[in-house]
Design an enzyme around this catalytic site. Sequence first.
Site, PDB file in Angstrom:
ATOM      1  CB  SER A  14      -0.937  -0.110   1.328  1.00 23.39           C
ATOM      2  OG  SER A  14      -1.846   1.263   1.276  1.00 23.39           O
ATOM      3  CB  SER A  16      -3.104   4.144   1.773  1.00 25.22           C
ATOM      4  OG  SER A  16      -3.823   3.582   0.753  1.00 25.22           O
ATOM      5  CB  THR A  60      -7.144  -2.490   1.565  1.00 25.42           C
ATOM      6  OG1 THR A  60      -6.774  -3.121   0.198  1.00 25.42           O
ATOM      7  CG2 THR A  60      -6.262  -2.964   2.418  1.00 25.42           C
ATOM      8  CE  LYS A  64     -10.999  -2.706  -1.341  1.00 25.38           C
ATOM      9  NZ  LYS A  64     -10.852  -2.445  -2.434  1.00 25.38           N
ATOM     10  N   GLY A 126     -14.291 -10.585  -5.378  1.00 28.26           N
ATOM     11  CA  GLY A 126     -14.200 -10.036  -3.897  1.00 28.26           C
ATOM     12  C   GLY A 126     -14.814  -8.870  -3.813  1.00 28.26           C
ATOM     13  CE  LYS A 152     -15.905 -18.298  -2.503  1.00 25.21           C
ATOM     14  NZ  LYS A 152     -14.757 -17.719  -1.793  1.00 25.21           N
TER      15      LYS A 152
END
Length: 244
Positions: A14, A16, A60, A64, A126, A152
């Site tokens: 990340s 961020s 993240t 989520k 996801g 899925k």
Amino acid sequence: MKRYGLIGHPLKHSMSRHLFNEKFEYEGLDCLYQHFDLKSLDELHDVLEKYPDLCGFNVTIPYKEAIIPLLDEIDVVAKEVGAVNVVKITDSKLKGYNTDVYGFEQLLNRAIKDRQIEHALVLGTGGASKAVQYVLKKKNIPYSTVSRSIEKGDYTYDTLTDEVLRQNHLIINTTPVGMFPQIDNFPDLHYQGLSNKHILIDLIYNPKETAFMELGKTWGAKVFGGIQMFEEQAKKTWEIFNRQ
């Protein structure tokens, strides 16, 4: 000081913290953004207790979707998507939002421009995939999902033939496969089924060009990484955090 952060696991990839703290320093804001690497979402309670000045946080992988039952309120778009990547804290109440939708729509507009897409493949099922699916539905682009489990998704990776790829000129990777530090990994596709008619979008932004993108370019496809989506959703996140 106002404190913000990111929860997820792992967080080595990340950017961020760097992006937000650089913004805070540049604008002279008395704010701090930090990473909370939670091996279990049960650890969130400890974070909230330890940092009562926490005003909001991003979410993240892999939380989520799992974060939703822990929220006091959820924004309309995030509820429709079924995934949350931003949580604002007001008077100890947690409200969830989804800025991935906004970020991906900006990236998609750039990638396809005025081109008519007849059908798309979405790799992964996801939380990020749900935001992508929401945007594709909004733009009336038919799509199929691909998962490691047939329960899925519409396809599994071993059922993606060259013919399937030829019928899907837009392919979007929403999985973490190829993300730093595992940069040599890539989704298991028959890349030889690609051509210059294809557009590949990878939501991963670290590295800026993934192995998935490199392989796509080898077979003539146009490729787009996730850095624009990351920046756009971050802007929208900051708007939410500062909304009165």
